[in-house]
Design a protein around this motif. Structure first.
Motif, PDB file in Angstrom:
ATOM      1  N   PRO A 271      -1.175  11.022 -16.976  1.00 50.29           N
ATOM      2  CA  PRO A 271      -1.421  10.282 -15.916  1.00 50.29           C
ATOM      3  C   PRO A 271      -1.208   8.808 -16.059  1.00 50.29           C
ATOM      4  O   PRO A 271      -0.661   8.513 -17.168  1.00 50.29           O
ATOM      5  CB  PRO A 271      -3.206  10.120 -16.228  1.00 50.29           C
ATOM      6  CG  PRO A 271      -3.356  11.457 -16.867  1.00 50.29           C
ATOM      7  CD  PRO A 271      -2.022  11.532 -17.835  1.00 50.29           C
ATOM      8  N   PRO A 272      -1.357   7.957 -15.150  1.00 51.50           N
ATOM      9  CA  PRO A 272      -2.124   7.972 -13.951  1.00 51.50           C
ATOM     10  C   PRO A 272      -1.161   8.710 -12.937  1.00 51.50           C
ATOM     11  O   PRO A 272       0.017   8.827 -12.757  1.00 51.50           O
ATOM     12  CB  PRO A 272      -2.230   6.765 -13.294  1.00 51.50           C
ATOM     13  CG  PRO A 272      -1.208   5.818 -14.096  1.00 51.50           C
ATOM     14  CD  PRO A 272      -0.961   6.512 -15.386  1.00 51.50           C
ATOM     15  N   LEU A 273      -1.747   9.958 -12.184  1.00 47.84           N
ATOM     16  CA  LEU A 273      -1.023  10.688 -11.230  1.00 47.84           C
ATOM     17  C   LEU A 273      -1.694  10.907 -10.168  1.00 47.84           C
ATOM     18  O   LEU A 273      -3.130  10.845 -10.109  1.00 47.84           O
ATOM     19  CB  LEU A 273      -0.366  11.867 -12.283  1.00 47.84           C
ATOM     20  CG  LEU A 273      -1.481  12.623 -12.865  1.00 47.84           C
ATOM     21  CD1 LEU A 273      -2.044  13.796 -12.059  1.00 47.84           C
ATOM     22  CD2 LEU A 273      -0.771  13.377 -13.909  1.00 47.84           C
TER      23      LEU A 273
ATOM     24  N   GLN B  71      -5.665  16.118  -2.269  1.00 54.63           N
ATOM     25  CA  GLN B  71      -5.299  15.574  -3.356  1.00 54.63           C
ATOM     26  C   GLN B  71      -6.541  15.115  -4.172  1.00 54.63           C
ATOM     27  O   GLN B  71      -7.558  14.931  -3.685  1.00 54.63           O
ATOM     28  CB  GLN B  71      -4.499  14.313  -3.275  1.00 54.63           C
ATOM     29  CG  GLN B  71      -5.160  13.535  -2.387  1.00 54.63           C
ATOM     30  CD  GLN B  71      -4.295  12.181  -2.154  1.00 54.63           C
ATOM     31  OE1 GLN B  71      -3.077  12.136  -2.221  1.00 54.63           O
ATOM     32  NE2 GLN B  71      -4.726  11.140  -1.741  1.00 54.63           N
ATOM     33  N   LEU B  72      -6.151  14.706  -5.509  1.00 53.71           N
ATOM     34  CA  LEU B  72      -7.040  14.347  -6.591  1.00 53.71           C
ATOM     35  C   LEU B  72      -6.196  13.123  -7.424  1.00 53.71           C
ATOM     36  O   LEU B  72      -5.210  13.638  -7.697  1.00 53.71           O
ATOM     37  CB  LEU B  72      -7.438  15.387  -7.348  1.00 53.71           C
ATOM     38  CG  LEU B  72      -8.401  14.956  -8.644  1.00 53.71           C
ATOM     39  CD1 LEU B  72      -9.777  14.495  -8.220  1.00 53.71           C
ATOM     40  CD2 LEU B  72      -8.568  16.302  -9.545  1.00 53.71           C
ATOM     41  N   VAL B  73      -6.799  12.239  -7.517  1.00 56.79           N
ATOM     42  CA  VAL B  73      -5.982  11.120  -8.403  1.00 56.79           C
ATOM     43  C   VAL B  73      -6.750  10.916  -9.877  1.00 56.79           C
ATOM     44  O   VAL B  73      -7.912  11.008 -10.104  1.00 56.79           O
ATOM     45  CB  VAL B  73      -6.382   9.663  -7.838  1.00 56.79           C
ATOM     46  CG1 VAL B  73      -5.994   8.433  -8.760  1.00 56.79           C
ATOM     47  CG2 VAL B  73      -5.778   9.581  -6.621  1.00 56.79           C
TER      48      VAL B  73
ATOM     49  N   LYS C  21       2.243  13.965  -9.371  1.00 51.87           N
ATOM     50  CA  LYS C  21       3.207  13.084  -8.942  1.00 51.87           C
ATOM     51  C   LYS C  21       2.783  11.858  -9.538  1.00 51.87           C
ATOM     52  O   LYS C  21       1.553  11.658  -9.487  1.00 51.87           O
ATOM     53  CB  LYS C  21       3.422  12.788  -7.251  1.00 51.87           C
ATOM     54  CG  LYS C  21       3.868  14.098  -6.494  1.00 51.87           C
ATOM     55  CD  LYS C  21       3.683  13.896  -5.145  1.00 51.87           C
ATOM     56  CE  LYS C  21       4.161  15.220  -4.251  1.00 51.87           C
ATOM     57  NZ  LYS C  21       4.166  14.667  -2.687  1.00 51.87           N
ATOM     58  N   PRO C  22       3.688  11.012  -9.986  1.00 56.30           N
ATOM     59  CA  PRO C  22       3.294   9.863 -10.526  1.00 56.30           C
ATOM     60  C   PRO C  22       2.634   8.789  -9.511  1.00 56.30           C
ATOM     61  O   PRO C  22       2.883   8.866  -8.426  1.00 56.30           O
ATOM     62  CB  PRO C  22       4.665   8.777 -10.922  1.00 56.30           C
ATOM     63  CG  PRO C  22       5.537  10.234 -11.197  1.00 56.30           C
ATOM     64  CD  PRO C  22       4.890  11.058 -10.245  1.00 56.30           C
TER      65      PRO C  22
ATOM     66  N   HIS D   1       0.962  -1.058   0.118  1.00 56.43           N
ATOM     67  CA  HIS D   1      -0.041   0.080  -0.135  1.00 56.43           C
ATOM     68  C   HIS D   1       0.851   1.234  -0.150  1.00 56.43           C
ATOM     69  O   HIS D   1       0.254   2.302  -0.091  1.00 56.43           O
ATOM     70  CB  HIS D   1      -1.062   0.037   1.291  1.00 56.43           C
ATOM     71  CG  HIS D   1      -0.197   0.219   2.418  1.00 56.43           C
ATOM     72  ND1 HIS D   1       0.594  -0.820   3.056  1.00 56.43           N
ATOM     73  CD2 HIS D   1      -0.373   1.071   3.445  1.00 56.43           C
ATOM     74  CE1 HIS D   1       0.937  -0.639   4.079  1.00 56.43           C
ATOM     75  NE2 HIS D   1       0.614   0.453   4.290  1.00 56.43           N
ATOM     76  N   LEU D   2       2.310   1.231   0.156  1.00 54.88           N
ATOM     77  CA  LEU D   2       3.056   2.148   0.151  1.00 54.88           C
ATOM     78  C   LEU D   2       3.472   2.549  -1.236  1.00 54.88           C
ATOM     79  O   LEU D   2       4.158   3.653  -1.431  1.00 54.88           O
ATOM     80  CB  LEU D   2       4.255   2.030   1.151  1.00 54.88           C
ATOM     81  CG  LEU D   2       3.927   2.183   2.890  1.00 54.88           C
ATOM     82  CD1 LEU D   2       4.993   1.890   3.486  1.00 54.88           C
ATOM     83  CD2 LEU D   2       3.267   3.292   3.201  1.00 54.88           C
ATOM     84  N   ASN D   3       3.280   1.489  -2.228  1.00 52.67           N
ATOM     85  CA  ASN D   3       3.871   1.962  -3.359  1.00 52.67           C
ATOM     86  C   ASN D   3       2.679   2.604  -4.280  1.00 52.67           C
ATOM     87  O   ASN D   3       3.070   2.979  -5.461  1.00 52.67           O
ATOM     88  CB  ASN D   3       4.005   0.370  -4.233  1.00 52.67           C
ATOM     89  CG  ASN D   3       5.087  -0.248  -3.632  1.00 52.67           C
ATOM     90  OD1 ASN D   3       5.970   0.297  -2.982  1.00 52.67           O
ATOM     91  ND2 ASN D   3       5.077  -1.656  -3.673  1.00 52.67           N
ATOM     92  N   ASN D   4       1.612   3.214  -3.624  1.00 58.16           N
ATOM     93  CA  ASN D   4       0.487   3.813  -4.292  1.00 58.16           C
ATOM     94  C   ASN D   4       0.643   5.202  -3.341  1.00 58.16           C
ATOM     95  O   ASN D   4       0.204   5.249  -2.296  1.00 58.16           O
ATOM     96  CB  ASN D   4      -0.621   3.060  -4.256  1.00 58.16           C
ATOM     97  CG  ASN D   4      -1.861   4.023  -5.078  1.00 58.16           C
ATOM     98  OD1 ASN D   4      -2.316   4.840  -4.816  1.00 58.16           O
ATOM     99  ND2 ASN D   4      -2.196   3.250  -6.049  1.00 58.16           N
TER     100      ASN D   4
END
Length: 203
Positions: A165-167, A112-114, A138-139, A84-87
């Motif tokens: 994206p995705p970012l 934030q916004l994905v 950010k990626p 979950h830390l890789n996202n």
């Protein structure tokens, strides 16, 4: 004697395996052995600990297969424990869920916004979310590559459709160029401050 097999990027090897650390480790009977990622882990070692900073699916499968056969070997960190830390989205959500602002008035997370796809839709999505420019782009995925650390700063609406994206888009927070790093191992907690532009600053 404790044998630590490591699979790290060249950059991490240079910053982490400092001569002072290696000398201290030798005095304590600890050996750091590089892992050859082109060969099966079963053909290397034996290891007491595997220290890694790799996130590819293939590497994770190698680790899982090896750990099934050698459960006595400690893996730092287990892939499922850091997934979950890789996202960046889930990473920031974990911190936001702590609700630290209830205890410390100055601690907060940026809004934030994905964005998963279609860069042309970004200006509308930003307006609907009520985010304020400038925004840091950010990626979404943090995989240890240099690309995952490439950041962009969008100052105006016209620059938003140029993003890739995705970012994750986060409202810019002026931190004065200072970062605080906090390391926790068991009950031990260490923090230090460094300049955000200078990666050579270390505790």
């Amino acid at each position: 004697r404790l044998v630590v097999g490591y699979a790290l990027t060249k950059k991490k090897v240079k910053s982490f395996l400092q001569p002072k650390l290696l000398l201290l480790a030798r005095k304590k009977g600890i050996s750091f052995i590089p892992i050859d990622e082109t060969r099966p882990l079963s053909e290397q070692g034996p290891f007491d600990i595997i220290l890694h900073k790799k996130t590819s699916k293939e590497w994770q499968r190698f680790l899982e297969d090896y750990h099934e056969v050698h459960p006595e070997v400690t893996v730092l960190d287990p892939p499922n424990a850091i997934e979950h830390l890789n996202n960046r989205q889930s990473m920031l959500e974990e911190v936001a869920d702590l609700n630290l602002s209830s205890f410390y008035e100055e601690v907060c997370t940026p809004r934030q916004l994905v964005i998963m796809k279609d860069p042309s839709s970004i200006p509308t999505a930003v307006a609907m979310a009520g985010l304020t420019l400038p925004l840091v782009a950010k990626p979404l995925v943090v995989d240890g590559t240099s690309k995952s650390h490439e950041l962009s700063l969008a100052y105006d609406e016209a620059s938003l459709p140029m993003l890739d994206p995705p970012l994750v888009l986060q409202e810019f927070v002026n931190h004065g160029g200072i970062l605080f790093k906090v390391y926790i191992i068991g009950e031990a907690i260490q923090s230090f401050m460094r300049c955000s532009k200078c990666r050579s600053c270390r505790p």
